[in-house]
Scaffold this motif. Structure first.
Motif, PDB file in Angstrom:
ATOM      1  N   PRO A  74      20.754  49.283  82.208  1.00  0.00           N
ATOM      2  CA  PRO A  74      21.766  49.895  81.499  1.00  0.00           C
ATOM      3  C   PRO A  74      22.006  49.527  80.041  1.00  0.00           C
ATOM      4  O   PRO A  74      22.708  50.263  79.364  1.00  0.00           O
ATOM      5  CB  PRO A  74      23.153  49.330  82.363  1.00  0.00           C
ATOM      6  N   VAL A  75      21.323  48.784  79.493  1.00  0.00           N
ATOM      7  CA  VAL A  75      21.440  48.490  77.918  1.00  0.00           C
ATOM      8  C   VAL A  75      20.613  49.499  77.373  1.00  0.00           C
ATOM      9  O   VAL A  75      19.574  49.623  77.508  1.00  0.00           O
ATOM     10  CB  VAL A  75      20.917  46.997  77.840  1.00  0.00           C
ATOM     11  N   LYS A  76      21.391  50.255  76.400  1.00  0.00           N
ATOM     12  CA  LYS A  76      20.635  51.133  75.690  1.00  0.00           C
ATOM     13  C   LYS A  76      21.215  51.147  74.217  1.00  0.00           C
ATOM     14  O   LYS A  76      21.925  50.280  73.863  1.00  0.00           O
ATOM     15  CB  LYS A  76      21.137  52.612  76.358  1.00  0.00           C
ATOM     16  N   LYS A  77      20.581  52.115  73.242  1.00  0.00           N
ATOM     17  CA  LYS A  77      20.915  52.238  72.151  1.00  0.00           C
ATOM     18  C   LYS A  77      22.256  52.217  71.807  1.00  0.00           C
ATOM     19  O   LYS A  77      23.016  53.167  72.602  1.00  0.00           O
ATOM     20  CB  LYS A  77      20.143  53.009  71.260  1.00  0.00           C
ATOM     21  N   GLY A  78      22.993  51.388  71.192  1.00  0.00           N
ATOM     22  CA  GLY A  78      24.506  51.826  71.110  1.00  0.00           C
ATOM     23  C   GLY A  78      25.348  51.114  72.032  1.00  0.00           C
ATOM     24  O   GLY A  78      26.645  51.245  71.794  1.00  0.00           O
ATOM     25  N   SER A  79      24.614  50.191  73.083  1.00  0.00           N
ATOM     26  CA  SER A  79      25.584  49.766  74.099  1.00  0.00           C
ATOM     27  C   SER A  79      26.275  48.662  73.283  1.00  0.00           C
ATOM     28  O   SER A  79      25.766  47.835  72.631  1.00  0.00           O
ATOM     29  CB  SER A  79      24.786  49.280  74.925  1.00  0.00           C
ATOM     30  N   LYS A  80      27.561  48.319  73.895  1.00  0.00           N
ATOM     31  CA  LYS A  80      28.264  47.078  73.633  1.00  0.00           C
ATOM     32  C   LYS A  80      28.118  46.419  75.073  1.00  0.00           C
ATOM     33  O   LYS A  80      28.399  46.674  76.037  1.00  0.00           O
ATOM     34  CB  LYS A  80      29.705  47.357  73.560  1.00  0.00           C
ATOM     35  N   VAL A  81      27.478  45.007  74.581  1.00  0.00           N
ATOM     36  CA  VAL A  81      27.111  44.200  75.367  1.00  0.00           C
ATOM     37  C   VAL A  81      27.921  42.707  75.388  1.00  0.00           C
ATOM     38  O   VAL A  81      27.675  42.283  74.257  1.00  0.00           O
ATOM     39  CB  VAL A  81      25.669  44.020  75.376  1.00  0.00           C
ATOM     40  N   LEU A  82      28.481  42.360  76.557  1.00  0.00           N
ATOM     41  CA  LEU A  82      29.093  40.979  76.545  1.00  0.00           C
ATOM     42  C   LEU A  82      28.237  40.269  77.492  1.00  0.00           C
ATOM     43  O   LEU A  82      27.696  40.324  78.616  1.00  0.00           O
ATOM     44  CB  LEU A  82      30.369  40.992  77.163  1.00  0.00           C
ATOM     45  N   TYR A  83      27.438  39.081  76.877  1.00  0.00           N
ATOM     46  CA  TYR A  83      26.382  38.259  77.500  1.00  0.00           C
ATOM     47  C   TYR A  83      26.867  36.966  77.486  1.00  0.00           C
ATOM     48  O   TYR A  83      27.259  36.039  76.667  1.00  0.00           O
ATOM     49  CB  TYR A  83      25.260  38.198  76.309  1.00  0.00           C
ATOM     50  N   LEU A  84      27.344  36.715  78.619  1.00  0.00           N
ATOM     51  CA  LEU A  84      27.634  34.990  79.216  1.00  0.00           C
ATOM     52  C   LEU A  84      26.630  34.360  79.323  1.00  0.00           C
ATOM     53  O   LEU A  84      25.576  34.412  80.430  1.00  0.00           O
ATOM     54  CB  LEU A  84      28.662  35.121  80.398  1.00  0.00           C
ATOM     55  N   GLY A  85      26.515  33.140  78.830  1.00  0.00           N
ATOM     56  CA  GLY A  85      25.378  32.352  78.881  1.00  0.00           C
ATOM     57  C   GLY A  85      24.210  32.614  77.951  1.00  0.00           C
ATOM     58  O   GLY A  85      22.951  32.629  78.251  1.00  0.00           O
ATOM     59  N   ALA A  86      24.328  32.723  76.832  1.00  0.00           N
ATOM     60  CA  ALA A  86      23.551  33.475  75.729  1.00  0.00           C
ATOM     61  C   ALA A  86      22.559  32.380  75.531  1.00  0.00           C
ATOM     62  O   ALA A  86      21.512  32.680  74.944  1.00  0.00           O
ATOM     63  CB  ALA A  86      24.194  33.910  74.296  1.00  0.00           C
ATOM     64  N   ALA A  87      22.789  31.274  75.579  1.00  0.00           N
ATOM     65  CA  ALA A  87      21.908  30.087  75.298  1.00  0.00           C
ATOM     66  C   ALA A  87      21.413  30.076  73.865  1.00  0.00           C
ATOM     67  O   ALA A  87      22.194  30.428  72.775  1.00  0.00           O
ATOM     68  CB  ALA A  87      20.935  30.009  76.250  1.00  0.00           C
ATOM     69  N   SER A  88      20.104  29.910  73.754  1.00  0.00           N
ATOM     70  CA  SER A  88      19.626  30.005  72.144  1.00  0.00           C
ATOM     71  C   SER A  88      19.149  31.131  71.779  1.00  0.00           C
ATOM     72  O   SER A  88      18.653  31.515  70.597  1.00  0.00           O
ATOM     73  CB  SER A  88      18.580  28.832  72.009  1.00  0.00           C
ATOM     74  N   GLY A  89      19.157  32.350  72.581  1.00  0.00           N
ATOM     75  CA  GLY A  89      19.131  33.619  72.286  1.00  0.00           C
ATOM     76  C   GLY A  89      17.947  34.353  72.595  1.00  0.00           C
ATOM     77  O   GLY A  89      17.859  35.373  72.248  1.00  0.00           O
ATOM     78  N   THR A  90      17.114  33.898  73.439  1.00  0.00           N
ATOM     79  CA  THR A  90      15.935  34.683  73.886  1.00  0.00           C
ATOM     80  C   THR A  90      16.248  35.867  74.252  1.00  0.00           C
ATOM     81  O   THR A  90      15.735  37.060  73.529  1.00  0.00           O
ATOM     82  CB  THR A  90      15.130  33.806  75.010  1.00  0.00           C
ATOM     83  N   THR A  91      16.716  36.118  75.619  1.00  0.00           N
ATOM     84  CA  THR A  91      17.214  37.307  75.876  1.00  0.00           C
ATOM     85  C   THR A  91      18.103  38.171  75.127  1.00  0.00           C
ATOM     86  O   THR A  91      17.883  39.530  74.657  1.00  0.00           O
ATOM     87  CB  THR A  91      17.660  37.548  77.450  1.00  0.00           C
ATOM     88  N   PRO A  92      19.164  37.480  74.563  1.00  0.00           N
ATOM     89  CA  PRO A  92      20.080  38.415  73.746  1.00  0.00           C
ATOM     90  C   PRO A  92      19.351  39.113  72.381  1.00  0.00           C
ATOM     91  O   PRO A  92      19.911  39.871  71.944  1.00  0.00           O
ATOM     92  CB  PRO A  92      21.075  37.163  73.250  1.00  0.00           C
TER      93      PRO A  92
END
Length: 233
Positions: A74-92
């Motif tokens: 569901p993550v696509k160009k222009g998406s607004k994403v709230l990421y809980l548990g962002a840690a040091s940023g690998t997946t974010p």
């Protein structure tokens, strides 16, 4: 594995690519929004003037879910994403690549030490917004986050599903999507992980979510699953 890149192919998922090397090795990759900068030691390659970052499924549950057959990202160009548990940023950081500058990634992390690392990543990514906060109290960051198309939750807490539901009620748009990474051993070490996954999915159903898919993340993350769900509000 060969060092020589043969080609880069599009996948069925927007802004997710496959880097194909001359020896036949294939790796997931994303276009690097922060050209010249890496986040976790990942390999970068250049193809047709574009820099791509390899996306390591042993370091990112979303990459693992994609390789294990996630039907839709569901993550696509222009998406607004709230990421809980962002840690040091690998997946974010890879989500930042996918949503491009038209999208936004709000990364909530509880640990001040880890948030400092996330801030360093965000310095080169204008669409990534680190937030030092406890995900159990979304009211504390509600003024910082706009309505989200996607809620991504990876927090490995016994009440992680309840935290996801609570945040969805605050931020997730109707028909928005939830990606919930469930760590079975954080919830109940005595139960079979598959039973834990089913029980957590049932909680979501009872709170207005349609369960679209449950993806077991073995071998990338043992006793983990990724739940893809749609929020009906």
């Amino acid at each position: 594995m060969s060092e020589l890149l043969d080609t880069v192919k599009k996948t069925e998922m927007e802004n997710v690519y496959e880097c194909v090397y001359v020896d036949g090795t294939v790796r997931l990759c994303t276009k690097n929004l922060a050209k010249g900068f890496t986040v976790y030691g990942e390999r970068t390659v250049n193809y047709d003037g574009v820099e791509y970052r390899e996306w390591n499924a042993f370091r990112s549950k979303l990459a693992g879910a994609i390789l294990k057959g996630l039907k839709e990202n569901p993550v696509k160009k222009g998406s607004k994403v709230l990421y809980l548990g962002a840690a040091s940023g690998t997946t974010p950081s890879h989500i930042s690549d996918i949503v491009e500058n038209e999208g936004k990634v709000y990364g909530v992390e509880f640990s001040p030490r880890v948030v400092r690392e996330l801030i360093l990543v965000a310095q080169h990514r204008p669409n990534l917004f680190p937030i030092l906060a406890d995900a159990r109290f979304p009211q504390n960051y509600s003024s910082l986050v706009e309505d989200a198309d996607v809620l991504y939750v990876d927090i490995a807490q016994p009440d992680q599903t309840d935290i996801a539901i609570y945040n969805a009620r605050y931020f997730l748009k109707d028909n928005g999507h939830l990606l919930l990474a469930i760590k079975a051993r954080s919830i109940d070490v005595t139960k079979d992980p598959t039973e834990v996954f089913k029980a957590e999915a049932e909680k979501l159903r009872n709170e207005g979510f349609d369960i679209m898919q449950i993806v077991n993340l073995n071998p990338y993350d043992k006793d983990h699953a990724m739940v893809l769900a749609k929020f009906k509000g």
